[in-house]
Design an enzyme around this catalytic site. Structure first.
Site, mmCIF file in Angstrom:
data_model
loop_
_atom_site.group_PDB
_atom_site.id
_atom_site.type_symbol
_atom_site.label_atom_id
_atom_site.label_comp_id
_atom_site.label_asym_id
_atom_site.label_seq_id
_atom_site.Cartn_x
_atom_site.Cartn_y
_atom_site.Cartn_z
ATOM 1 N N HIS A 42 0.836 -1.211 0.000
ATOM 2 C CA HIS A 42 0.000 0.000 0.000
ATOM 3 C C HIS A 42 0.865 1.252 0.000
ATOM 4 C CE1 HIS A 42 0.289 0.905 4.418
ATOM 5 N NE2 HIS A 42 0.371 -0.409 4.557
ATOM 6 N N ASP A 44 -0.332 4.426 0.876
ATOM 7 C CA ASP A 44 -0.692 5.417 1.903
ATOM 8 C C ASP A 44 0.105 5.120 3.172
ATOM 9 O OD1 ASP A 44 -2.267 2.989 2.101
ATOM 10 O OD2 ASP A 44 -3.383 3.941 3.717
ATOM 11 N N ASP A 105 6.298 1.646 6.479
ATOM 12 C CA ASP A 105 4.994 0.984 6.387
ATOM 13 C C ASP A 105 4.147 1.849 5.467
ATOM 14 O OD1 ASP A 105 2.493 -0.066 6.671
ATOM 15 O OD2 ASP A 105 2.242 0.509 8.756
ATOM 16 N N GLU A 139 -5.155 1.729 2.826
ATOM 17 C CA GLU A 139 -5.056 0.522 3.656
ATOM 18 C C GLU A 139 -5.157 0.893 5.127
ATOM 19 O OE1 GLU A 139 -3.067 -2.618 6.094
ATOM 20 O OE2 GLU A 139 -2.572 -0.492 5.931
ATOM 21 N N GLU A 140 -4.526 1.997 5.515
ATOM 22 C CA GLU A 140 -4.438 2.368 6.926
ATOM 23 C C GLU A 140 -5.786 2.762 7.522
ATOM 24 O OE1 GLU A 140 -1.992 1.726 8.658
ATOM 25 O OE2 GLU A 140 -0.172 1.827 7.478
ATOM 26 N N ASP A 162 3.856 -6.286 3.824
ATOM 27 C CA ASP A 162 3.449 -5.258 4.782
ATOM 28 C C ASP A 162 3.738 -5.709 6.214
ATOM 29 O OD1 ASP A 162 2.364 -2.853 5.568
ATOM 30 O OD2 ASP A 162 0.284 -3.527 5.444
ATOM 31 N N HIS A 345 3.840 3.286 12.360
ATOM 32 C CA HIS A 345 2.909 4.311 12.864
ATOM 33 C C HIS A 345 3.537 5.218 13.914
ATOM 34 C CE1 HIS A 345 -0.792 1.664 11.619
ATOM 35 N NE2 HIS A 345 0.187 1.621 10.748
HETATM 36 ZN ZN LIG Z 1 1.018 -1.289 6.429
#
Ligand SMILES: [Zn+2]
Length: 375
Positions: A42, A44, A105, A139-140, A162, A345
C-alpha cells in the site's frame, strides 16, 4: 511515479485505476502455464503521525548505539526497546529525523516489490510464471481493497508485503465484528424531570461498567486471547451509543462475545423498562487461516522461498487485520510477508536496508517456487 517506473522497467499491462490502484505484470518466462501470483503493497501511510516532508536519516555502518533523532532529540530509538538492532551491527539503518513518520509501512513493501520486479525483468533466465504487481491506497483506514478489482488482478494467490522485521509469514489474523449499543432515553427539561426523564447516558454508563475489564480486554490479553473493546462513545440524554470491537482468532467465539453483550442489555432492559436498548452487530473481517485453506500452497511456498534465502521463517499471528485478511475473505488467499520495517505508525519508525534487500530476495525465490507449479 509507480506507473512511470513500471513502464520504464518494461512491465506489461501497466494500469492506474480512477481510485489510484496501480497494477502491472512481470510476464512469465516458462513455457508451461504456471499459476499467476500477485504481490501487493500500500502507498498510503498511517494518519496517526504526519508523513509529510520526511527527512530520512541514513545511518551507514551502524555502530550499535541508541539512535538520537536530530529533528527532536527527545525521540530516541533505544537498543533496549529494539533488540533486533543488536543483530544489525555494520548494516545500514534508515530512520526519520524524529518529527514525522518514515512511512516504511509500507514504502519498504513497495520498494521490495519494485526491486524484485526489476531483478526479474533484467534476469529473464530465471524461470517463473506471471506475476501481478498491485499497489493500493487507504489501507491504513481499512479501505484498501474497496476499489480493488480482483477480476482485473487475475491472481490465484497473493502476498501482501506489509509485515515488520525479517523472515516472518503472517498467516493468521483476528476474526472481527463490530457491535453498536444504542440506548434511547426520554429527554425533558431537568427542572421537571422527576418520574419522566430517562437518561440514556446513565444507562449506557451502566452497560459499559458491566463489560469485563479484568479479562477479555485489550489491556489484559495477548497472544491468542480475544477481547471486547469499547472505543467510541457519543450521545446525550435522549440517545447515547458506544461502538465495541469484538475480536478473536476463533470466528465462532465472536458469537459468544455478542451473546455476552446481549445478556448485559437484557439485564438493563428489565431495570429500565422505559428505555430502549439495542445491540447491533456486523461482521468486519475473518481470520485469514480459514480462507487460506483454499490455496494450500500459499504458505508452504513462502516458507520454501525464505529457506532458499537462508532464513528460518517464523509463522506469526496478527492481533488485527491486514489488506490480506480482506482479500483472503474475498476469495484471494493472501498471507503477509516481512519487509524490514520496524515500529510502524511512530516517529520512531526505522528500517534496515539489508532486511529490505532480503524481502526482495524472498520475492525472487517465491517467483521461482511458483514457476515450478502447474495452474
Ligand atoms: Zn502497512
Amino acid at each position: 511515479m509507480l506507473v512511470a517506473e513500471c513502464r520504464e522497467l518494461g512491465l506489461d499491462d501497466v494500469t492506474l485505476s480512477p481510485h489510484g490502484v496501480v497494477m502491472a505484470t512481470v510476464p512469465s518466462t516458462v513455457p508451461h502455464s504456471a499459476p499467476t501470483i500477485a504481490w501487493v503493497a500500500h502507498v498510503d501511510t498511517s494518519p496517526e503521525t504526519s508523513g509529510k516532508n520526511v527527512r530520512p536519516q541514513v545511518h551507514e555502518n551502524y555502530d550499535g548505539r541508541d539512535l538520537v533523532l536530530p529533528g527532536n532529540s527527545s525521540q530516541v530509538i533505544r537498543v533496549a526497546d529494539n533488540p533486533r538492532l543488536r543483530e544489525l551491527l555494520g548494516k545500514t539503518i534508515i530512520t526519520t529525523d524524529g518529527t514525522t513518520l518514515l512511512g516504511a509501512d509500507d514504502k519498504a513493501g513497495v520498494a521490495a516489490i519494485m526491486a524484485a520486479a526489476e531483478y526479474l525483468m533484467t534476469h529473464p533466465e530465471i524461470p517463473h510464471g506471471p506475476i501481478r504487481l498491485c499497489f493500493t491506497c487507504d489501507e491504513e483506514v481499512g479501505r484498501g481493497v474497496d476499489h480493488l478489482d480482483l477480476q482485473q488482478l487475475g491472481a490465484s494467490c497473493a502476498y501482501t508485503l506489509d509485515g515488520d522485521g525479517v523472515g516472518q509469514i503472517d498467516a493468521e489474523t483476528f476474526s472481527a465484528d463490530l457491535a453498536v449499543v444504542t440506548v434511547t432515553g426520554i429527554n425533558i427539561h431537568p427542572s421537571i424531570g422527576k418520574g419522566k426523564m430517562v437518561n440514556a447516558i446513565r444507562i449506557l454508563s451502566e452497560f459499559i461498567a458491566q463489560l469485563p475489564s479484568d479479562r477479555m480486554s485489550p489491556e489484559t490479553t495477548d497472544d491468542r486471547d480475544g477481547f471486547l473493546h469499547p472505543y467510541q462513545l457519543e450521545g446525550g440524554v435522549a440517545e447515547a451509543s458506544v461502538r465495541i470491537l469484538l475480536r478473536d482468532f476463533e470466528t465462532a467465539r465472536l458469537a459468544e462475545l455478542a451473546r455476552l453483550l446481549e445478556s448485559i442489555a437484557q439485564g438493563l432492559r428489565s431495570r429500565h423498562p422505559r428505555a430502549r436498548i439495542e445491540v447491533k452487530t456486523r461482521a468486519q473481517y475473518r481470520n485469514m487461516r480459514d480462507g487460506l485453506e483454499k490455496e494450500p500452497r500459499a504458505v508452504p511456498k513462502a516458507v520454501a522461498a525464505m529457506r532458499a534465502c537462508g532464513l528460518e521463517p517464523k509463522l506469526t499471528i496478527i492481533r488485527g487485520g491486514t489488506d490480506g485478511s480482506r482479500l483472503t475473505e474475498l476469495g484471494l488467499p493472501t498471507p503477509n510477508l516481512s519487509t524490514g520495517e520496524h515500529n510502524p505508525h511512530s516517529p520512531l519508525e526505522w528500517t534496515c536496508l539489508e532486511e529490505m534487500q532480503q524481502a526482495a530476495d524472498v520475492l525472487v525465490a517465491l517467483a521461482r517456487e511458483w514457476g515450478r507449479e502447474e495452474e
